[in-house]
Design an enzyme around this catalytic site. Sequence first.
Site, mmCIF file in Angstrom:
data_model
loop_
_atom_site.group_PDB
_atom_site.id
_atom_site.type_symbol
_atom_site.label_atom_id
_atom_site.label_comp_id
_atom_site.label_asym_id
_atom_site.label_seq_id
_atom_site.Cartn_x
_atom_site.Cartn_y
_atom_site.Cartn_z
ATOM 1 N N THR A 42 0.885 -1.111 -0.012
ATOM 2 C CA THR A 42 0.127 0.066 -0.020
ATOM 3 C C THR A 42 0.735 1.089 0.058
ATOM 4 O O THR A 42 0.604 2.141 -0.788
ATOM 5 C CB THR A 42 -0.739 0.131 1.256
ATOM 6 N N LYS A 52 2.267 11.643 -1.392
ATOM 7 C CA LYS A 52 3.356 12.893 -1.241
ATOM 8 C C LYS A 52 3.478 13.485 -2.657
ATOM 9 O O LYS A 52 3.700 14.405 -2.869
ATOM 10 C CB LYS A 52 4.650 12.166 -0.630
ATOM 11 N N GLY A 182 -13.758 12.188 7.892
ATOM 12 C CA GLY A 182 -12.654 11.870 8.705
ATOM 13 C C GLY A 182 -11.568 13.041 8.620
ATOM 14 O O GLY A 182 -11.031 13.311 7.584
ATOM 15 N N GLY A 184 -8.833 12.891 10.126
ATOM 16 C CA GLY A 184 -7.338 12.447 10.531
ATOM 17 C C GLY A 184 -6.406 12.844 9.483
ATOM 18 O O GLY A 184 -6.584 13.647 8.604
ATOM 19 N N GLY A 269 -10.362 5.369 8.929
ATOM 20 C CA GLY A 269 -9.553 4.499 9.556
ATOM 21 C C GLY A 269 -8.946 3.435 8.412
ATOM 22 O O GLY A 269 -9.504 3.393 7.272
ATOM 23 N N HIS A 442 23.373 27.600 10.879
ATOM 24 C CA HIS A 442 22.579 28.824 10.599
ATOM 25 C C HIS A 442 22.721 29.213 9.347
ATOM 26 O O HIS A 442 23.695 29.156 8.535
ATOM 27 C CB HIS A 442 22.839 29.938 11.451
#
Length: 463
Positions: A42, A52, A182, A184, A269, A442
């Site tokens: 998956t 992504k 959902g 989430g 879910g 930095h």
Amino acid sequence: MSVGKCSLLVLGAGPGGYVCAIRAGQMGIDTVIVDEMAPGGTCLNVGCIPSKALIHAANEFHKITHASEQSALGIKAAAPTIDLGATVGWKDAIVRRLNGGVEGLFKKAGVRHIRGRGEVLDGKTVRVFRDGGEETIRTDALVLATGSMPTELPKLPFGGKVISSTEALSLSEPPAALAVVGGGYIGLELGTAYAKLGSRVTVIEAEQRILPQYDAALTRPVEQSLERLRVTVLTRTKALELSDKGLCVQHADDGPSDIDADRILVTTGRTPRIREAGIEGLALTLTQDGFIAVDDRCATSMRGVYAIGDITGDPMLAHKAMAQGELVAEVVAGHRSRWDRTCIPAVCFTDPEIVTCGLLPDEAAEKGFDVSVGQFPLAASGRAMTMEAASGFVRAVAERDTGRILGLQAVGRDISELSTAFAIAIEMGVVVDDIAGVIHAHPTLGEGLQEACFAVGGKTIHV
């Protein structure tokens, strides 16, 4: 029907399964891995990687759209368009390349990969159905790595306009109106992406707020971003059923109402695949939550049978499965390996991103720790300002007396890249002075980690 034999058979070629097989092969174990999907499971095929890719494409499109309207950077561009079919093709090409990479790693490690549907006959035998017939394989050790699948709602079964995350990653065009059931991480990642692609997005969440597994401080920047994207968020609301208008919902304090929806993305879910492939017939001991119970070697209640990944319970994360897969390969090879993880980092790829590792402040307090919390706002970070990403913060949770770091969290653009540093720090048992004393480059976002550790002792420099 042919009959074969091996020392280790891995059922499922997702992140946990393929890592287990490759590591076992590298150690000289005669290994077979079986899966009807292309290698990667998956995560690689319809989860982590393609999502992504879609999120990145949506971000780029949104940037250009923003530049065509008003840009503080002085950039001007014509109003952009997007061919989502071409975007999906680009995403699929990445997936195929990674599929091929895993195949190559199998060959390199001497692992035999069988593309077919596996069925467990007993703890030592698996039958594989594939093009051209069947094959029965006897094995000394069996690893169950069958993963999980999107959870379907009884009144909103997948099909037609109701889709899971799998279908959401392959749409030919952005829906005009998208309802996300959902709030989430899966729903918000994909909902945010489609909002940036031009969809009118409505999020339906039954709890008091989105991303309820995090504290309100971490989720507030995400809520503000959703507001800017004009995403409608309905909390304390349940999705009921399809309606002529789109989706019928009910708020906790009101009666049913309809919302517009050309597509309804259900992300409530994931369900472990333990009733498939004959696994249920093994009668393995399960946890109270319905996952396969394993010990600190990922061994199940049946001798010689191991389980890894989503079927062993939360967190359902690819990197947890990978770590378990490597562990089991070592156990089968005779090593005295044990699961001894202090923390597992988790990332929510929303806008901005959220990364957590170890204990949240409230969790640490509930466990009886006397904690001190240090926080550094990205609004004070020169690097964040130059990225137009000053929303968010980095936070350190430490034991007050010893300074030992119990948890690290952050919310901000591209902040997920700090997850490795967070995990290393907690796994090594460092104290805040250890990090505060390290010279940080930095300008970087990583300076926020140092400043958060300074803040634990009230010694911040740039705030």
